[in-house]
Design an enzyme around this catalytic site. Structure first.
Site, PDB file in Angstrom:
ATOM      1  N   ILE A  77       0.128  -2.819   0.708  1.00  0.00           N
ATOM      2  CA  ILE A  77      -0.409  -1.577   0.147  1.00  0.00           C
ATOM      3  C   ILE A  77       0.632  -0.953  -0.760  1.00  0.00           C
ATOM      4  O   ILE A  77       0.333  -0.455  -1.835  1.00  0.00           O
ATOM      5  CB  ILE A  77      -0.799  -0.572   1.255  1.00  0.00           C
ATOM      6  CG1 ILE A  77      -1.814  -1.182   2.231  1.00  0.00           C
ATOM      7  CG2 ILE A  77      -1.345   0.710   0.634  1.00  0.00           C
ATOM      8  CD1 ILE A  77      -2.055  -0.321   3.458  1.00  0.00           C
ATOM      9  N   LYS A 134      10.977   1.877  -2.013  1.00  0.00           N
ATOM     10  CA  LYS A 134      12.396   1.550  -1.961  1.00  0.00           C
ATOM     11  C   LYS A 134      12.849   1.377  -0.505  1.00  0.00           C
ATOM     12  O   LYS A 134      13.660   0.521  -0.192  1.00  0.00           O
ATOM     13  CB  LYS A 134      13.200   2.668  -2.638  1.00  0.00           C
ATOM     14  CG  LYS A 134      14.674   2.339  -2.817  1.00  0.00           C
ATOM     15  CD  LYS A 134      15.356   3.316  -3.754  1.00  0.00           C
ATOM     16  CE  LYS A 134      16.078   4.457  -3.107  1.00  0.00           C
ATOM     17  NZ  LYS A 134      16.954   4.304  -1.997  1.00  0.00           N
ATOM     18  N   GLU A 135      12.315   2.217   0.362  1.00  0.00           N
ATOM     19  CA  GLU A 135      12.784   2.207   1.744  1.00  0.00           C
ATOM     20  C   GLU A 135      11.885   1.433   2.700  1.00  0.00           C
ATOM     21  O   GLU A 135      12.336   1.021   3.761  1.00  0.00           O
ATOM     22  CB  GLU A 135      12.898   3.644   2.254  1.00  0.00           C
ATOM     23  CG  GLU A 135      13.767   4.504   1.354  1.00  0.00           C
ATOM     24  CD  GLU A 135      14.566   5.511   2.132  1.00  0.00           C
ATOM     25  OE1 GLU A 135      13.981   6.124   3.032  1.00  0.00           O
ATOM     26  OE2 GLU A 135      15.756   5.672   1.823  1.00  0.00           O
ATOM     27  N   VAL A 173       4.491  -1.046   3.089  1.00  0.00           N
ATOM     28  CA  VAL A 173       3.346  -0.749   3.944  1.00  0.00           C
ATOM     29  C   VAL A 173       2.313  -1.855   3.729  1.00  0.00           C
ATOM     30  O   VAL A 173       1.980  -2.180   2.580  1.00  0.00           O
ATOM     31  CB  VAL A 173       2.739   0.641   3.633  1.00  0.00           C
ATOM     32  CG1 VAL A 173       1.538   0.912   4.534  1.00  0.00           C
ATOM     33  CG2 VAL A 173       3.788   1.743   3.804  1.00  0.00           C
ATOM     34  N   LYS A 223       3.972  -0.150   8.691  1.00  0.00           N
ATOM     35  CA  LYS A 223       5.062   0.294   7.819  1.00  0.00           C
ATOM     36  C   LYS A 223       6.345  -0.349   8.309  1.00  0.00           C
ATOM     37  O   LYS A 223       6.711  -0.195   9.473  1.00  0.00           O
ATOM     38  CB  LYS A 223       5.157   1.826   7.857  1.00  0.00           C
ATOM     39  CG  LYS A 223       6.165   2.413   6.874  1.00  0.00           C
ATOM     40  CD  LYS A 223       6.060   3.932   6.803  1.00  0.00           C
ATOM     41  CE  LYS A 223       6.967   4.532   5.746  1.00  0.00           C
ATOM     42  NZ  LYS A 223       6.827   5.999   5.652  1.00  0.00           N
ATOM     43  N   ASP A 259       8.675  16.711   3.548  1.00  0.00           N
ATOM     44  CA  ASP A 259       8.523  15.941   2.301  1.00  0.00           C
ATOM     45  C   ASP A 259       7.083  16.051   1.803  1.00  0.00           C
ATOM     46  O   ASP A 259       6.456  15.077   1.395  1.00  0.00           O
ATOM     47  CB  ASP A 259       8.896  14.473   2.506  1.00  0.00           C
ATOM     48  CG  ASP A 259       9.067  13.721   1.180  1.00  0.00           C
ATOM     49  OD1 ASP A 259       9.193  14.382   0.124  1.00  0.00           O
ATOM     50  OD2 ASP A 259       9.055  12.485   1.198  1.00  0.00           O
ATOM     51  N   ASP A 297       3.609   9.830   5.799  1.00  0.00           N
ATOM     52  CA  ASP A 297       5.047   9.773   5.551  1.00  0.00           C
ATOM     53  C   ASP A 297       5.794  10.852   6.342  1.00  0.00           C
ATOM     54  O   ASP A 297       6.394  11.763   5.763  1.00  0.00           O
ATOM     55  CB  ASP A 297       5.309   9.921   4.033  1.00  0.00           C
ATOM     56  CG  ASP A 297       6.578   9.202   3.600  1.00  0.00           C
ATOM     57  OD1 ASP A 297       7.287   8.666   4.465  1.00  0.00           O
ATOM     58  OD2 ASP A 297       6.875   9.206   2.381  1.00  0.00           O
TER      59      ASP A 297
HETATM   60  P1  ADP Z   1       7.229   5.805   1.362  1.00  0.00           P
HETATM   61  O1  ADP Z   1       6.839   6.935   0.434  1.00  0.00           O
HETATM   62  O2  ADP Z   1       8.420   6.156   2.197  1.00  0.00           O
HETATM   63  O3  ADP Z   1       7.371   4.497   0.679  1.00  0.00           O
HETATM   64  P2  ADP Z   1       4.664   6.276   2.714  1.00  0.00           P
HETATM   65  O4  ADP Z   1       4.538   6.490   4.178  1.00  0.00           O
HETATM   66  O5  ADP Z   1       4.456   7.477   1.830  1.00  0.00           O
HETATM   67  O6  ADP Z   1       6.073   5.583   2.443  1.00  0.00           O
HETATM   68  O7  ADP Z   1       3.647   5.150   2.311  1.00  0.00           O
HETATM   69  C1  ADP Z   1       3.626   4.598   1.018  1.00  0.00           C
HETATM   70  C2  ADP Z   1       2.197   4.341   0.585  1.00  0.00           C
HETATM   71  O8  ADP Z   1       1.561   3.465   1.524  1.00  0.00           O
HETATM   72  C3  ADP Z   1       1.318   5.582   0.573  1.00  0.00           C
HETATM   73  O9  ADP Z   1       1.356   6.232  -0.666  1.00  0.00           O
HETATM   74  C4  ADP Z   1      -0.057   5.020   0.821  1.00  0.00           C
HETATM   75  O10 ADP Z   1      -0.590   4.500  -0.376  1.00  0.00           O
HETATM   76  C5  ADP Z   1       0.222   3.858   1.754  1.00  0.00           C
HETATM   77  N1  ADP Z   1       0.052   4.223   3.184  1.00  0.00           N
HETATM   78  C6  ADP Z   1       0.978   4.717   4.016  1.00  0.00           C
HETATM   79  N2  ADP Z   1       0.482   4.907   5.244  1.00  0.00           N
HETATM   80  C7  ADP Z   1      -0.819   4.515   5.200  1.00  0.00           C
HETATM   81  C8  ADP Z   1      -1.883   4.448   6.163  1.00  0.00           C
HETATM   82  N3  ADP Z   1      -1.688   4.837   7.416  1.00  0.00           N
HETATM   83  N4  ADP Z   1      -3.087   3.985   5.743  1.00  0.00           N
HETATM   84  C9  ADP Z   1      -3.260   3.597   4.465  1.00  0.00           C
HETATM   85  N5  ADP Z   1      -2.307   3.630   3.521  1.00  0.00           N
HETATM   86  C10 ADP Z   1      -1.094   4.066   3.875  1.00  0.00           C
HETATM   87 MN    MN Z   2       5.725   8.651   0.597  1.00  0.00          MN
END
Ligand code: ADP
Ligand code: MN
Length: 247
Positions: free
Chosen positions: A47, A51-52, A55, A69, A180, A197
């Site tokens: 998905i 950087k960190e 997903v 994740k 955040d 997040d």
């Molecule tokens: P980061 O910003 O630290 O990379 P996020 O938790 O914001 O991580 O997740 C990155 C992306 O992954 C989100 O913008 C979203 O598109 C997708 N995502 C994260 N969690 C979910 C979830 N539970 N279900 C569907 N998509 C998700």
């Molecule tokens: Mn995020």
């Protein structure tokens, strides 16, 4: 579709190769541990490649869609992570090595999602975590839901009310500050707002909680202004406070 071989949780060759380039042996073993317990059957597609963390959309042993994740050990900003773990009473011993900090961070995100869920804040329901791998509810239909950045709500006034309601539950019920908050960490799931997040969320007792809260409010006010709804941070805080006794 059981897991027999070591790398069978990834069926697609391309996905397998990306995964192997990014994650080490221990991470692969952590996914296996969660697979052995039935939380993951296989990873379906990526998905997001942040950087960190990466997903993935996954499927569990019962056939339910899941989001997985996986935090990267090497490229995570672990010094920044430490600042959010330190001062959180749930973590008395903050590790100093990179790997352990990332594991603590993953646990923190799980615990935060748990607290938010208990307080009825709409976040993905957490199911399990192990080391740097977190399994949660998948938000979306076939594809993952888009962020507010990409799919804004039609009715901005209504969105404002929803956000104020969620923030009131976060502060007064979960007693956590997200820290955040922005249109990038909110999903529009068929018109339902889902906040994601949550790794950096801190208890209200954290020394920087107030600072983080003020920043969240400012970010949201900036977003609402861009969308044509003028609200000052003071107005937004008053609207949240007004809900104190009803959350
Ligand atoms: P980061 O910003 O630290 O990379 P996020 O938790 O914001 O991580 O997740 C990155 C992306 O992954 C989100 O913008 C979203 O598109 C997708 N995502 C994260 N969690 C979910 C979830 N539970 N279900 C569907 N998509 C998700
Ligand atoms: Mn995020």
């Amino acid at each position: 579709m059981g897991n027999c071989g070591l790398d069978n949780f990834i069926k697609e060759e391309k996905l397998q190769s990306i995964f192997n380039q990014v994650f080490d042996r221990q991470t692969i073993e952590a996914v296996h541990e969660l697979a052995n317990k039935g939380y993951i059957d296989y990873l379906e597609h990526i998905i997001s490649t942040g950087k960190e963390a990466h997903v993935y959309k996954a499927v569990d042993k019962a056939g339910n869609p899941r989001a997985v994740k996986i935090y990267k050990i090497e490229t995570s900003n672990f010094k920044n992570m430490r600042a959010y773990i330190e001062g959180d009473l749930r973590f008395k011993n903050v590790s100093s090595d990179r790997r352990s900090v990332v594991y603590q961070w993953t646990r923190k995100e799980y615990k935060n999602l748990e607290k938010f869920t208990e307080a009825n804040v709409r976040v993905p329901i957490p199911f399990a975590f192990h080391k740097n791998v977190l399994v949660m509810e998948f938000i979306g239909n076939e594809q993952a839901a888009s962020t507010l950045k990409d799919s804004p709500f039609q009715n901005i006034q209504k969105l404002y009310k929803i956000v104020v309601g969620e923030l009131a539950k976060m502060v007064y019920k979960a007693k956590l500050v997200h820290a955040d908050l922005s249109e990038y960490n909110m999903l529009n799931h068929n018109g339902e707002l889902v906040i994601i997040d949550c790794g950096q969320a801190v208890l209200l007792s954290h020394p920087n909680a107030k600072l983080f809260f003020e920043r969240d409010i400012r970010n949201m006010c900036n977003y609402f202004r861009k969308m044509g709804l003028q609200k000052t941070p003071e107005e937004m805080k008053d609207d949240i406070k007004a809900l104190k006794s009803s959350v």
